[in-house]
Scaffold this active site. Sequence first.
Site, PDB file in Angstrom:
ATOM      1  N   ILE A 182      17.599 -10.236 -22.307  1.00  0.00           N
ATOM      2  CA  ILE A 182      16.278 -10.857 -22.176  1.00  0.00           C
ATOM      3  C   ILE A 182      15.207 -10.003 -22.842  1.00  0.00           C
ATOM      4  O   ILE A 182      14.380 -10.514 -23.612  1.00  0.00           O
ATOM      5  CB  ILE A 182      15.955 -11.115 -20.692  1.00  0.00           C
ATOM      6  N   THR A 254       8.750 -10.757 -15.216  1.00  0.00           N
ATOM      7  CA  THR A 254       9.671 -11.887 -15.035  1.00  0.00           C
ATOM      8  C   THR A 254      11.053 -11.374 -14.642  1.00  0.00           C
ATOM      9  O   THR A 254      12.043 -12.087 -14.767  1.00  0.00           O
ATOM     10  CB  THR A 254       9.770 -12.738 -16.323  1.00  0.00           C
ATOM     11  N   GLY A 255      11.116 -10.105 -14.178  1.00  0.00           N
ATOM     12  CA  GLY A 255      12.384  -9.494 -13.790  1.00  0.00           C
ATOM     13  C   GLY A 255      12.653  -9.684 -12.308  1.00  0.00           C
ATOM     14  O   GLY A 255      13.225 -10.689 -11.887  1.00  0.00           O
ATOM     15  N   ARG A 256      12.237  -8.724 -11.506  1.00  0.00           N
ATOM     16  CA  ARG A 256      12.353  -8.804 -10.053  1.00  0.00           C
ATOM     17  C   ARG A 256      11.069  -8.253  -9.444  1.00  0.00           C
ATOM     18  O   ARG A 256      10.492  -7.282  -9.947  1.00  0.00           O
ATOM     19  CB  ARG A 256      13.561  -8.001  -9.543  1.00  0.00           C
ATOM     20  N   ASP A 280       5.997 -13.807 -12.412  1.00  0.00           N
ATOM     21  CA  ASP A 280       6.885 -14.907 -12.050  1.00  0.00           C
ATOM     22  C   ASP A 280       7.750 -14.529 -10.858  1.00  0.00           C
ATOM     23  O   ASP A 280       8.428 -15.389 -10.297  1.00  0.00           O
ATOM     24  CB  ASP A 280       7.773 -15.281 -13.242  1.00  0.00           C
ATOM     25  N   GLU A 285       8.902 -12.585  -1.899  1.00  0.00           N
ATOM     26  CA  GLU A 285       8.902 -14.014  -2.271  1.00  0.00           C
ATOM     27  C   GLU A 285       9.904 -14.825  -1.457  1.00  0.00           C
ATOM     28  O   GLU A 285       9.782 -16.046  -1.348  1.00  0.00           O
ATOM     29  CB  GLU A 285       9.219 -14.175  -3.753  1.00  0.00           C
ATOM     30  N   HIS A 317       9.040 -17.857  -9.526  1.00  0.00           N
ATOM     31  CA  HIS A 317      10.374 -17.453  -9.997  1.00  0.00           C
ATOM     32  C   HIS A 317      11.039 -18.610 -10.746  1.00  0.00           C
ATOM     33  O   HIS A 317      12.162 -19.024 -10.421  1.00  0.00           O
ATOM     34  CB  HIS A 317      11.236 -17.006  -8.815  1.00  0.00           C
ATOM     35  N   THR A 318      10.354 -19.074 -11.764  1.00  0.00           N
ATOM     36  CA  THR A 318      10.811 -20.270 -12.480  1.00  0.00           C
ATOM     37  C   THR A 318      11.096 -20.025 -13.948  1.00  0.00           C
ATOM     38  O   THR A 318      11.459 -20.954 -14.674  1.00  0.00           O
ATOM     39  CB  THR A 318       9.751 -21.391 -12.331  1.00  0.00           C
ATOM     40  N   ALA A 319      10.974 -18.784 -14.418  1.00  0.00           N
ATOM     41  CA  ALA A 319      11.135 -18.510 -15.846  1.00  0.00           C
ATOM     42  C   ALA A 319      12.506 -18.925 -16.360  1.00  0.00           C
ATOM     43  O   ALA A 319      12.636 -19.390 -17.499  1.00  0.00           O
ATOM     44  CB  ALA A 319      10.896 -17.025 -16.133  1.00  0.00           C
ATOM     45  N   TYR A 320      13.530 -18.778 -15.541  1.00  0.00           N
ATOM     46  CA  TYR A 320      14.910 -19.080 -15.955  1.00  0.00           C
ATOM     47  C   TYR A 320      15.198 -20.573 -15.982  1.00  0.00           C
ATOM     48  O   TYR A 320      16.214 -21.012 -16.531  1.00  0.00           O
ATOM     49  CB  TYR A 320      15.897 -18.429 -14.977  1.00  0.00           C
TER      50      TYR A 320
END
Length: 347
Positions: A182, A254-256, A280, A285, A317-320
């Site tokens: 990524i 956008t990782g964790r 993200d 969360e 948490h929607t990047a993926y």
Amino acid sequence: MEGTIGREPARTAARRARSLGSSSVVLTTGITVYGCERDEAVVFRELAPRVGVLPTITEAAVSEANVDLASGNRCVSVGHKSRVTNATLRALSQVGVEYISTRSIGFNHIDVDYARSVGISVGNVSYSPDSVADYTVMLMLMVIRHAKSVIRRTDVHDYRLNEVRGKELRDLTVGVVGTGRIGAAVIDRLWGFGCRMLAYDTNPRISADYVPLDELLQRSDIVTLHTPLTPETHHLLHRRRIEQMKLGAFVVNTGRGALLDTEALVAALGTGRLGGAALDVLEGEEGIFYTDRRATPPDSDLLLRLQKMPNVLISPHTAYYTDHALRDTVENSLANCLTFESGNQHG
């Protein structure tokens, strides 16, 4: 970055699954799929019969209360949205489960060592890195152009220019922390914008301008996080490191969520030490993201404070989450289980 525990690389497994694809395959293997959303279920029901798999599908996350759904199946597939407790791992082992394929790149929701101690191997999946890479660059552009404030003002018919002007990527230095699939895909995309780039990774693997982390933080206008969450990377950006960053710099994650010390981030944003953030993923969360909280707003003080800030973008948490990545995830989860069943695991 991807990891593998007790299985062949996901890309190889995916090729194996595709090579088995046929509508006439006899259903010989059972897999229980936990935490399966409706869109995932559609793909599982389409692909599983082609590779000889009979899936048992439930929207419920795996727990001690529903391990009986896995009885008779050595393999289960789980989502990343809920933690798999050690008690649940023990219960899965007791009903005969020997392999868990998590439909995620990261393992931080499963105690892999404990799973191994009760006789369960754990494997992850790979999916298109383009999904997260595209989203990351989008967040960068949005946060440096103050998109949140612009859109909010336009929604209430305030069409004046903001007093804060945006920035152009070509004038900035972007620091990429973590250069796995990524992170590397993010760097590939940024070349077209003409910005300067720095990279940090404990295991450099691509052609990039690698520098120590402290130097990257001191020189970067944008810092974007793409490293796995491990005990060593928990709060990788803690208060001292955030204080090292350039005045007015931006953070993209956008990782964790736990890669960032959220309290330190909120403090730095509040004082103007940082120029903004695009997140993200967020600490805490779990139980908030992926749920409808319109009637019962979350009680997370840090989340609520961040959401009120005009220079902070938050997405759940929607990047993926793209059609391509979803298909990759399902295909590879099936392939992992087939590989385990065939006795071809490596580890």
